[in-house]
Design an enzyme around this catalytic site. Structure first.
Site, mmCIF file in Angstrom:
data_model
loop_
_atom_site.group_PDB
_atom_site.id
_atom_site.type_symbol
_atom_site.label_atom_id
_atom_site.label_comp_id
_atom_site.label_asym_id
_atom_site.label_seq_id
_atom_site.Cartn_x
_atom_site.Cartn_y
_atom_site.Cartn_z
ATOM 1 N N HIS A 18 0.843 -1.206 0.000
ATOM 2 C CA HIS A 18 0.000 0.000 0.000
ATOM 3 C C HIS A 18 0.880 1.259 0.000
ATOM 4 O O HIS A 18 0.611 2.213 -0.734
ATOM 5 C CB HIS A 18 -0.875 0.055 1.258
ATOM 6 N N LYS A 42 -17.471 -6.121 7.875
ATOM 7 C CA LYS A 42 -16.244 -6.903 7.810
ATOM 8 C C LYS A 42 -15.536 -6.821 9.159
ATOM 9 O O LYS A 42 -15.327 -5.734 9.687
ATOM 10 C CB LYS A 42 -15.352 -6.304 6.704
ATOM 11 N N ARG A 91 -2.135 -6.192 -8.203
ATOM 12 C CA ARG A 91 -1.054 -7.124 -7.898
ATOM 13 C C ARG A 91 -0.930 -8.216 -8.954
ATOM 14 O O ARG A 91 0.140 -8.649 -9.306
ATOM 15 C CB ARG A 91 -1.297 -7.785 -6.543
ATOM 16 N N SER A 129 -2.943 -7.621 3.277
ATOM 17 C CA SER A 129 -3.141 -7.416 4.719
ATOM 18 C C SER A 129 -3.464 -8.746 5.392
ATOM 19 O O SER A 129 -2.998 -9.012 6.502
ATOM 20 C CB SER A 129 -4.280 -6.421 4.961
HETATM 21 P P1 ADP Z 1 -9.760 -3.667 -0.227
HETATM 22 O O1 ADP Z 1 -10.305 -4.344 0.972
HETATM 23 O O2 ADP Z 1 -10.600 -2.566 -0.791
HETATM 24 O O3 ADP Z 1 -9.159 -4.585 -1.284
HETATM 25 P P2 ADP Z 1 -7.076 -3.181 0.576
HETATM 26 O O4 ADP Z 1 -6.639 -2.300 1.685
HETATM 27 O O5 ADP Z 1 -6.788 -4.644 0.693
HETATM 28 O O6 ADP Z 1 -8.570 -2.844 0.371
HETATM 29 O O7 ADP Z 1 -6.434 -2.675 -0.765
HETATM 30 C C1 ADP Z 1 -6.618 -1.378 -1.231
HETATM 31 C C2 ADP Z 1 -5.983 -1.233 -2.587
HETATM 32 O O8 ADP Z 1 -4.601 -1.501 -2.480
HETATM 33 C C3 ADP Z 1 -6.510 -2.169 -3.659
HETATM 34 O O9 ADP Z 1 -6.502 -1.477 -4.878
HETATM 35 C C4 ADP Z 1 -5.498 -3.272 -3.687
HETATM 36 O O10 ADP Z 1 -5.434 -3.880 -4.952
HETATM 37 C C5 ADP Z 1 -4.241 -2.501 -3.401
HETATM 38 N N1 ADP Z 1 -3.207 -3.334 -2.808
HETATM 39 C C6 ADP Z 1 -3.316 -4.200 -1.787
HETATM 40 N N2 ADP Z 1 -2.144 -4.815 -1.523
HETATM 41 C C7 ADP Z 1 -1.254 -4.329 -2.422
HETATM 42 C C8 ADP Z 1 0.125 -4.589 -2.701
HETATM 43 N N3 ADP Z 1 0.817 -5.502 -2.020
HETATM 44 N N4 ADP Z 1 0.702 -3.886 -3.694
HETATM 45 C C9 ADP Z 1 -0.014 -2.987 -4.406
HETATM 46 N N5 ADP Z 1 -1.312 -2.726 -4.219
HETATM 47 C C10 ADP Z 1 -1.932 -3.380 -3.237
#
Ligand code: ADP
Length: 159
Positions: A18, A42, A91, A129
């Site tokens: 992120h 959630k 990803r 996450s």
């Molecule tokens: P959500 O629950 O909306 O997927 P996340 O916090 O998991 O929220 O992810 C938010 C955004 O960050 C999404 O666009 C996701 O694809 C991106 N994202 C999550 N992990 C990574 C990563 N390791 N590298 C790049 N982008 C990521």
């Protein structure tokens, strides 16, 4: 006019993947808003307040990043914040179908809102996450996966 981007997500917790997207997309806009989704359905590990605070700490050296939270419809929040562009990270191909659908429906609801996708740095391509939480719950080392300020906060949850 000020160009404002918005990066929504759960960030439970924020990872280095992120953070990489935040750093790179902050250069594309005058201001980047990181928006933590308040999703009561959630079950989250961290409260929304904790998530906002840990992202603020991790991004304190990037002056044009603002961190906030929102509930309700994302397009409405984006409009309220005067953001014209939503930022999402990709990803793998498996992210693509869902992200494409979201961007299309958001554009249907708000024709001014565009979505841009940044492809993740390959070193974070496998990072999520949930995998970080799983490793931490098994007492594994998470220092390569999350910003330094986040490490003690996660460890505390699994003490
Ligand atoms: P959500 O629950 O909306 O997927 P996340 O916090 O998991 O929220 O992810 C938010 C955004 O960050 C999404 O666009 C996701 O694809 C991106 N994202 C999550 N992990 C990574 C990563 N390791 N590298 C790049 N982008 C990521």
């Amino acid at each position: 006019m000020e160009k404002i981007g918005i990066y929504p997500g759960s960030f439970d917790p924020v990872t280095l993947g992120h953070l990489d997207i935040i750093e790179r997309s902050s250069k594309l806009f005058d201001k980047l808003i990181v928006a933590v989704l308040i999703n009561s359905g959630k079950k989250a590990l961290f409260s929304v307040e904790d998530r906002v605070k840990m992202i603020e700490d991790a991004t304190k050296d990037i002056p044009n990043v603002e961190v906030t939270s929102f509930d309700g419809l994302f397009v409405d929040f984006a409009k309220k914040m005067n953001a014209t562009t939503s930022v999402r990270g990709l990803r793998a191909v498996s992210d693509f179908e869902y992200e494409l659908q979201m961007s299309q429906i958001n554009r249907h609801m708000s024709s001014e809102l565009d979505t841009i996708f940044l492809s993740t740095d390959i070193k974070y391509a496998y990072l999520s996450s949930s995998i970080v939480k799983e490793i931490a719950s098994l007492k594994g080392d998470i220092k390569d996966f999350v910003p330094a300020n986040v490490i003690p906060l996660i460890e505390d949850k699994y003490k």
